[in-house]
Design a protein around this motif. Sequence first.
Motif, PDB file in Angstrom:
ATOM      1  N   ALA A 108       0.835  -1.204   0.000  1.00 34.00           N
ATOM      2  CA  ALA A 108       0.000   0.000   0.000  1.00 34.00           C
ATOM      3  C   ALA A 108       0.869   1.254   0.000  1.00 34.00           C
ATOM      4  O   ALA A 108       0.622   2.201  -0.759  1.00 34.00           O
ATOM      5  N   LEU A 109       1.908   1.255   0.835  1.00 32.17           N
ATOM      6  CA  LEU A 109       2.812   2.411   0.886  1.00 32.17           C
ATOM      7  C   LEU A 109       3.572   2.564  -0.431  1.00 32.17           C
ATOM      8  O   LEU A 109       3.774   3.688  -0.918  1.00 32.17           O
ATOM      9  N   ALA A 110       3.982   1.442  -1.010  1.00 36.92           N
ATOM     10  CA  ALA A 110       4.743   1.492  -2.266  1.00 36.92           C
ATOM     11  C   ALA A 110       3.873   2.018  -3.407  1.00 36.92           C
ATOM     12  O   ALA A 110       4.308   2.886  -4.187  1.00 36.92           O
ATOM     13  N   VAL A 111       2.645   1.498  -3.512  1.00 36.51           N
ATOM     14  CA  VAL A 111       1.750   1.936  -4.595  1.00 36.51           C
ATOM     15  C   VAL A 111       1.377   3.404  -4.411  1.00 36.51           C
ATOM     16  O   VAL A 111       1.414   4.196  -5.365  1.00 36.51           O
ATOM     17  N   GLY A 112       1.017   3.768  -3.169  1.00 36.21           N
ATOM     18  CA  GLY A 112       0.671   5.156  -2.906  1.00 36.21           C
ATOM     19  C   GLY A 112       1.833   6.099  -3.174  1.00 36.21           C
ATOM     20  O   GLY A 112       1.666   7.160  -3.798  1.00 36.21           O
ATOM     21  N   GLY A 113       3.029   5.716  -2.716  1.00 36.79           N
ATOM     22  CA  GLY A 113       4.210   6.543  -2.943  1.00 36.79           C
ATOM     23  C   GLY A 113       4.534   6.678  -4.414  1.00 36.79           C
ATOM     24  O   GLY A 113       4.901   7.766  -4.888  1.00 36.79           O
ATOM     25  N   ALA A 114       4.410   5.571  -5.157  1.00 30.85           N
ATOM     26  CA  ALA A 114       4.688   5.618  -6.594  1.00 30.85           C
ATOM     27  C   ALA A 114       3.724   6.556  -7.311  1.00 30.85           C
ATOM     28  O   ALA A 114       4.119   7.308  -8.217  1.00 30.85           O
ATOM     29  N   LEU A 115       2.470   6.541  -6.895  1.00 32.03           N
ATOM     30  CA  LEU A 115       1.483   7.414  -7.530  1.00 32.03           C
ATOM     31  C   LEU A 115       1.714   8.878  -7.179  1.00 32.03           C
ATOM     32  O   LEU A 115       1.407   9.766  -7.975  1.00 32.03           O
ATOM     33  N   VAL A 116       2.253   9.140  -5.985  1.00 33.27           N
ATOM     34  CA  VAL A 116       2.621  10.524  -5.640  1.00 33.27           C
ATOM     35  C   VAL A 116       3.714  11.003  -6.591  1.00 33.27           C
ATOM     36  O   VAL A 116       3.648  12.104  -7.154  1.00 33.27           O
ATOM     37  N   VAL A 117       4.734  10.173  -6.768  1.00 35.26           N
ATOM     38  CA  VAL A 117       5.843  10.527  -7.669  1.00 35.26           C
ATOM     39  C   VAL A 117       5.342  10.693  -9.102  1.00 35.26           C
ATOM     40  O   VAL A 117       5.789  11.596  -9.841  1.00 35.26           O
ATOM     41  N   PRO A 177       2.385  13.991 -11.583  1.00 33.96           N
ATOM     42  CA  PRO A 177       2.423  14.862 -12.774  1.00 33.96           C
ATOM     43  C   PRO A 177       2.100  14.103 -14.065  1.00 33.96           C
ATOM     44  O   PRO A 177       1.446  14.644 -14.970  1.00 33.96           O
ATOM     45  N   ALA A 178       2.540  12.839 -14.141  1.00 32.54           N
ATOM     46  CA  ALA A 178       2.234  12.028 -15.323  1.00 32.54           C
ATOM     47  C   ALA A 178       0.745  11.723 -15.396  1.00 32.54           C
ATOM     48  O   ALA A 178       0.161  11.683 -16.487  1.00 32.54           O
ATOM     49  N   VAL A 179       0.114  11.504 -14.232  1.00 30.25           N
ATOM     50  CA  VAL A 179      -1.331  11.262 -14.195  1.00 30.25           C
ATOM     51  C   VAL A 179      -2.088  12.494 -14.676  1.00 30.25           C
ATOM     52  O   VAL A 179      -3.067  12.392 -15.424  1.00 30.25           O
ATOM     53  N   VAL A 180      -1.618  13.672 -14.257  1.00 28.33           N
ATOM     54  CA  VAL A 180      -2.237  14.928 -14.704  1.00 28.33           C
ATOM     55  C   VAL A 180      -2.166  15.038 -16.219  1.00 28.33           C
ATOM     56  O   VAL A 180      -3.158  15.382 -16.886  1.00 28.33           O
ATOM     57  N   TRP A 181      -1.003  14.703 -16.787  1.00 29.08           N
ATOM     58  CA  TRP A 181      -0.853  14.758 -18.255  1.00 29.08           C
ATOM     59  C   TRP A 181      -1.691  13.691 -18.950  1.00 29.08           C
ATOM     60  O   TRP A 181      -2.374  13.973 -19.937  1.00 29.08           O
ATOM     61  N   LEU A 182      -1.670  12.480 -18.421  1.00 32.13           N
ATOM     62  CA  LEU A 182      -2.373  11.369 -19.057  1.00 32.13           C
ATOM     63  C   LEU A 182      -3.874  11.612 -19.108  1.00 32.13           C
ATOM     64  O   LEU A 182      -4.524  11.371 -20.142  1.00 32.13           O
ATOM     65  N   LEU A 183      -4.442  12.100 -18.016  1.00 31.43           N
ATOM     66  CA  LEU A 183      -5.892  12.297 -17.931  1.00 31.43           C
ATOM     67  C   LEU A 183      -6.314  13.730 -18.234  1.00 31.43           C
ATOM     68  O   LEU A 183      -7.497  14.055 -18.123  1.00 31.43           O
ATOM     69  N   GLN A 184      -5.332  14.560 -18.572  1.00 29.27           N
ATOM     70  CA  GLN A 184      -5.624  15.955 -18.918  1.00 29.27           C
ATOM     71  C   GLN A 184      -6.389  16.664 -17.803  1.00 29.27           C
ATOM     72  O   GLN A 184      -7.430  17.290 -18.022  1.00 29.27           O
ATOM     73  N   LEU A 185      -5.852  16.574 -16.579  1.00 29.49           N
ATOM     74  CA  LEU A 185      -6.475  17.200 -15.417  1.00 29.49           C
ATOM     75  C   LEU A 185      -6.058  18.664 -15.328  1.00 29.49           C
ATOM     76  O   LEU A 185      -5.028  19.068 -15.858  1.00 29.49           O
ATOM     77  N   ASP A 186      -6.853  19.441 -14.604  1.00 29.03           N
ATOM     78  CA  ASP A 186      -6.586  20.866 -14.473  1.00 29.03           C
ATOM     79  C   ASP A 186      -5.592  21.188 -13.365  1.00 29.03           C
ATOM     80  O   ASP A 186      -5.032  22.285 -13.331  1.00 29.03           O
ATOM     81  N   SER A 187      -5.411  20.259 -12.429  1.00 29.84           N
ATOM     82  CA  SER A 187      -4.483  20.502 -11.322  1.00 29.84           C
ATOM     83  C   SER A 187      -3.924  19.192 -10.812  1.00 29.84           C
ATOM     84  O   SER A 187      -4.338  18.096 -11.245  1.00 29.84           O
TER      85      SER A 187
END
Length: 423
Positions: A94-103, A106-116
């Motif tokens: 859980a810590l590894a997956v959560g930490g990886a998603l924090v890192v 920015p890629a998630v913002v680009w991939l899903l075209q989020l505003d923030s």
Amino acid sequence: MSVLASVRRFLGGGGGIVVGTAVMNACTFGFTIVAAGILGTADYGAFFALLNLLMVISVVNMGLQATAARRIVAEPASVGAIEHVILRVAYGTALAVGGALVVLSPAVVWLLQLDSLVPALVLAALAAPTTVMGAHVGILQGEKRWAELSWLYVLAGIPRIAGLVLLWVWPDESVALFGSGLGYVAPAFYGWWVLRRPRTDEDAAGSVAAPDGRSVLRESLNSAQALLAFFALANVDIVVARHVLSDHASGLYAVGLLVAKIMLYLPQFVVIVMFPSLATSHERRRAVVRGTTAIVGLGAACTLGVVLLAGVAADLLHSEKLAAVEDHLWLFAVLGTLLSITQLLVYATLARRGRRSIVLVWVALVVCVVAGSRTTGPTQLLAVMITVATVLTGALVVTSLRADVPADAGSVGGVVPAAPGAD
């Protein structure tokens, strides 16, 4: 008094799972539908994209669940030791997956075209309880603690009502994701509470050596990739539809898919209740037959209901989209039923630690993409999906029934710890 006792017995057994999963699914689908009316089009699109990404991440949750349940059924004398290792692996993962998603936010913002960055960070925060919840479900499932598991499923649904209140006050995709994510946070805390029992040294050690954490993690990741293959197969047609059909045609196909999704998740309780038996060699064949029969029976009844009521529903809702696809809705119900059977058989494969059968699911996914990309209409795409699902289901049924290995003197509780890759 006898009626009350019967109700208690029903809710304390598999009946409680039926009620719990029904509450969870009703609240989950209800939240998504109501959120569509509260959020603007752009915000809802972002929220739905985030939900889909969270579903992909949830295969880690499901892999832990399958591993925990299988190992507890296989070694009932070492429940305490297995719980300890499973929870340790779950918290670390859980810590590894959560930490990886924090890192990777920015890629998630680009991939899903989020505003923030905020919704991406909310996604990362929810990944932790989502992963832990899978371990809790698997432990309770393996121990057949149906009453506690039923309440866990109820808590996976009810808190989403509070989430709707938050969304009503602050209509935003981040709040929507957090409100939906309460369905993961509450069960994680509840699971911790019901599994908090102190363990003595004897209990923690058990009569069989404690499993190695790395082997648990490997099995969980293998289960996760198998489930990823299944969920990719179950959702690939809408992606293909967006590329090969017109916007109008793909929209109509999406309306029909609502029926398929309902039929996929409606028999979820069958998979949950049957999994411990699927992991037991002398019960496996019977569990496959009983589970498949139950899903087919429920699917046939619901498909008949769709045939009789589709037109009525279209008239009552004054829905032109529903009216346009009402003649084909029963076929979507058939597709959903086939996918539900496939889900049961994928879990049957995981229960016996089979791997070669999962290759069939990946092959079916590729066939759906290739054949589906050559279609020109919703009916053709639906025909491709039903044909592939039928062939895959038949192949997995045969494989599951032939793969049963008789219990030998080395088995524990009638369970044979098959070698990885065995079918």
